[in-house]
Design a protein around this motif. Structure first.
Motif, mmCIF file in Angstrom:
data_model
loop_
_atom_site.group_PDB
_atom_site.id
_atom_site.type_symbol
_atom_site.label_atom_id
_atom_site.label_comp_id
_atom_site.label_asym_id
_atom_site.label_seq_id
_atom_site.Cartn_x
_atom_site.Cartn_y
_atom_site.Cartn_z
ATOM 1 N N GLU A 1 -10.792 6.639 -2.107
ATOM 2 C CA GLU A 1 -12.078 6.125 -2.564
ATOM 3 C C GLU A 1 -11.969 5.689 -4.018
ATOM 4 O OE1 GLU A 1 -15.893 7.837 -0.137
ATOM 5 O OE2 GLU A 1 -15.181 9.039 -1.821
ATOM 6 N N VAL A 2 -12.605 4.564 -4.319
ATOM 7 C CA VAL A 2 -12.698 4.065 -5.691
ATOM 8 C C VAL A 2 -14.178 3.899 -6.018
ATOM 9 C CG1 VAL A 2 -10.448 2.926 -5.647
ATOM 10 C CG2 VAL A 2 -12.482 1.677 -4.886
ATOM 11 N N VAL B 1 -6.175 2.704 3.418
ATOM 12 C CA VAL B 1 -7.582 2.360 3.592
ATOM 13 C C VAL B 1 -8.285 2.736 2.290
ATOM 14 C CG1 VAL B 1 -9.696 2.776 4.894
ATOM 15 C CG2 VAL B 1 -7.481 2.745 6.082
ATOM 16 N N VAL B 2 -8.776 1.735 1.559
ATOM 17 C CA VAL B 2 -9.394 1.974 0.251
ATOM 18 C C VAL B 2 -10.797 1.387 0.271
ATOM 19 C CG1 VAL B 2 -8.281 -0.113 -0.686
ATOM 20 C CG2 VAL B 2 -9.170 1.641 -2.238
ATOM 21 N N CYS B 3 -11.764 2.151 -0.252
ATOM 22 C CA CYS B 3 -13.154 1.718 -0.157
ATOM 23 C C CYS B 3 -13.973 2.305 -1.300
ATOM 24 C CB CYS B 3 -13.736 2.181 1.183
ATOM 25 S SG CYS B 3 -15.311 1.409 1.614
ATOM 26 N N GLY B 4 -15.004 1.586 -1.700
ATOM 27 C CA GLY B 4 -15.911 2.080 -2.726
ATOM 28 C C GLY B 4 -16.662 3.313 -2.262
ATOM 29 N N HIS C 1 -19.986 -2.179 -2.105
ATOM 30 C CA HIS C 1 -19.105 -3.168 -1.474
ATOM 31 C C HIS C 1 -18.765 -4.299 -2.443
ATOM 32 C CE1 HIS C 1 -17.176 -5.005 1.962
ATOM 33 N NE2 HIS C 1 -17.814 -6.142 1.723
ATOM 34 N N MET C 2 -19.781 -4.884 -3.037
ATOM 35 C CA MET C 2 -19.540 -5.977 -3.980
ATOM 36 C C MET C 2 -19.044 -5.461 -5.325
ATOM 37 S SD MET C 2 -20.251 -8.756 -2.309
ATOM 38 C CE MET C 2 -20.562 -10.033 -3.530
ATOM 39 N N GLY C 3 -19.528 -4.299 -5.738
ATOM 40 C CA GLY C 3 -19.183 -3.779 -7.054
ATOM 41 C C GLY C 3 -17.769 -3.255 -7.173
ATOM 42 N N SER C 4 -17.231 -2.697 -6.103
ATOM 43 C CA SER C 4 -15.890 -2.105 -6.185
ATOM 44 C C SER C 4 -14.824 -3.139 -6.517
ATOM 45 C CB SER C 4 -15.544 -1.393 -4.872
ATOM 46 O OG SER C 4 -15.536 -2.297 -3.781
ATOM 47 N N VAL C 5 -15.064 -4.378 -6.101
ATOM 48 C CA VAL C 5 -14.085 -5.442 -6.373
ATOM 49 C C VAL C 5 -14.024 -5.766 -7.853
ATOM 50 C CG1 VAL C 5 -13.434 -7.815 -5.820
ATOM 51 C CG2 VAL C 5 -14.482 -6.395 -4.081
ATOM 52 N N THR C 6 -15.098 -5.522 -8.575
ATOM 53 C CA THR C 6 -15.161 -5.912 -9.984
ATOM 54 C C THR C 6 -14.582 -4.855 -10.920
ATOM 55 O OG1 THR C 6 -17.349 -4.943 -10.420
ATOM 56 C CG2 THR C 6 -17.300 -7.142 -9.446
ATOM 57 N N LYS C 7 -14.193 -3.725 -10.375
ATOM 58 C CA LYS C 7 -13.678 -2.628 -11.202
ATOM 59 C C LYS C 7 -12.157 -2.541 -11.093
ATOM 60 C CE LYS C 7 -17.921 -0.031 -10.200
ATOM 61 N NZ LYS C 7 -18.581 -0.321 -11.481
ATOM 62 N N PRO C 8 -11.467 -2.138 -12.155
ATOM 63 C CA PRO C 8 -9.999 -2.084 -12.127
ATOM 64 C C PRO C 8 -9.445 -1.069 -11.138
ATOM 65 C CG PRO C 8 -10.841 -1.042 -14.118
ATOM 66 C CD PRO C 8 -12.009 -1.714 -13.468
ATOM 67 N N ASP C 9 -10.250 -0.079 -10.767
ATOM 68 C CA ASP C 9 -9.764 1.001 -9.913
ATOM 69 C C ASP C 9 -9.207 0.489 -8.585
ATOM 70 O OD1 ASP C 9 -11.294 3.624 -11.321
ATOM 71 O OD2 ASP C 9 -12.300 1.701 -11.515
ATOM 72 N N LEU C 10 -9.827 -0.557 -8.027
ATOM 73 C CA LEU C 10 -9.365 -1.087 -6.744
ATOM 74 C C LEU C 10 -7.941 -1.611 -6.855
ATOM 75 C CD1 LEU C 10 -9.978 -1.858 -3.782
ATOM 76 C CD2 LEU C 10 -10.770 -4.084 -4.650
ATOM 77 N N GLY C 11 -7.696 -2.464 -7.858
ATOM 78 C CA GLY C 11 -6.360 -3.015 -8.042
ATOM 79 C C GLY C 11 -5.328 -1.954 -8.373
#
Length: 251
Positions: free
Chosen positions: A225-226, A199-202, A230-240
């Motif tokens: 946590e990254v 479970v990963v979330c901003g 919600h929208m911003g976390s997808v744009t950062k490399p940390d999620l991937g």
């Protein structure tokens, strides 16, 4: 990246984008987004592929390069779960992983909790308990965005969502039909999810409620946590990176 189409259970043509070689990972995007917008644009697909995965990114119906039928009969309950099951059947997948962000995460949880799909590992991004058990509230918000589309003023909390729908070229008639296909998930059904789950979330993401509470309800889960909303976390490399490292460790 290779892109192909296949016919889902009802003949609707859906787009599938494939990157990398190795263990199959079915990856699902968020509401009114696409594989390109969630996974490809920010390099998450490549980061995961580098760990020895074939990343199989579906465009849901009404999204991306997939068809957007306007007939009500094309929208039975949990239609997106049926579309993902059709993809797994089309590719004859047996040993595979499943992951998603926001709507993709919600769809993955429904599919696994109801016993429709049985991946080895599960990745849930940008989702909390409210996004599962209080969908009617979220759906009402997006219906307003669709119904009042051009009349939503700047400064209204829904204005950004309207602009995003417009930028993605979403068919609003089909989108409204789709919103009524998503039932709430009884949180007690999360006990059916027994495979390793990330479970990963901003750290600023509260759009779908508490991700940490969701993780606590899934027996065999890790919570990470990254940075980002919600929208911003997808744009950062940390999620991937978080997804790729966790998946590599659970091969």
């Amino acid at each position: 990246m290779n892109t192909e189409t296949f016919e889902s259970f009802d003949g609707t043509k859906l787009a599938l984008h494939r990157v990398g070689e190795g263990r199959p990972l079915v990856l699902l995007h968020g509401l009114f987004s696409s594989a390109e917008m969630n996974w490809v644009k920010w390099g998450h697909d490549q980061r995961i592929a580098e760990e020895g995965f074939e990343v199989l990114m579906l465009d849901f119906r009404v999204h991306g390069q997939s068809e957007s039928p306007r007939e009500p009969e094309a929208y039975p309950q949990n239609v997106l779960v049926r579309d993902v099951a059709a993809l797994v059947e089309h590719l004859a997948l047996d040993d595979y992983d499943l992951g998603g962000f926001s709507l993709g995460a919600r769809t993955s949880l429904h599919a696994v909790a109801h016993g429709v799909l049985e991946p080895k590992n599960l990745v849930i991004g940008g989702m909390g308990t409210a996004g599962l058990g209080e969908w009617a509230k979220r759906s009402a918000y997006f219906k307003r965005v669709i119904d009042e589309f051009e009349n939503i003023p700047r400064g209204d909390p829904a204005y950004f969502s309207m602009q995003f729908l417009k930028s993605q070229g979403v068919d609003r008639v089909a989108a409204r039909l789709l919103l009524d296909t998503m039932p709430d998930l009884d949180l007690a059904m999360l006990s059916n999810i027994t495979m390793p789950t990330l479970v990963v979330c901003g750290d600023e993401d509260r759009d779908n409620g508490s991700a940490s509470e969701l993780a606590a309800l899934i027996a065999n889960s890790d919570f990470v946590e990254v940075p980002g909303t919600h929208m911003g976390s997808v744009t950062k490399p940390d999620l991937g990176i978080a997804m790729a490292e966790w998946l590599a460790a659970h091969k």
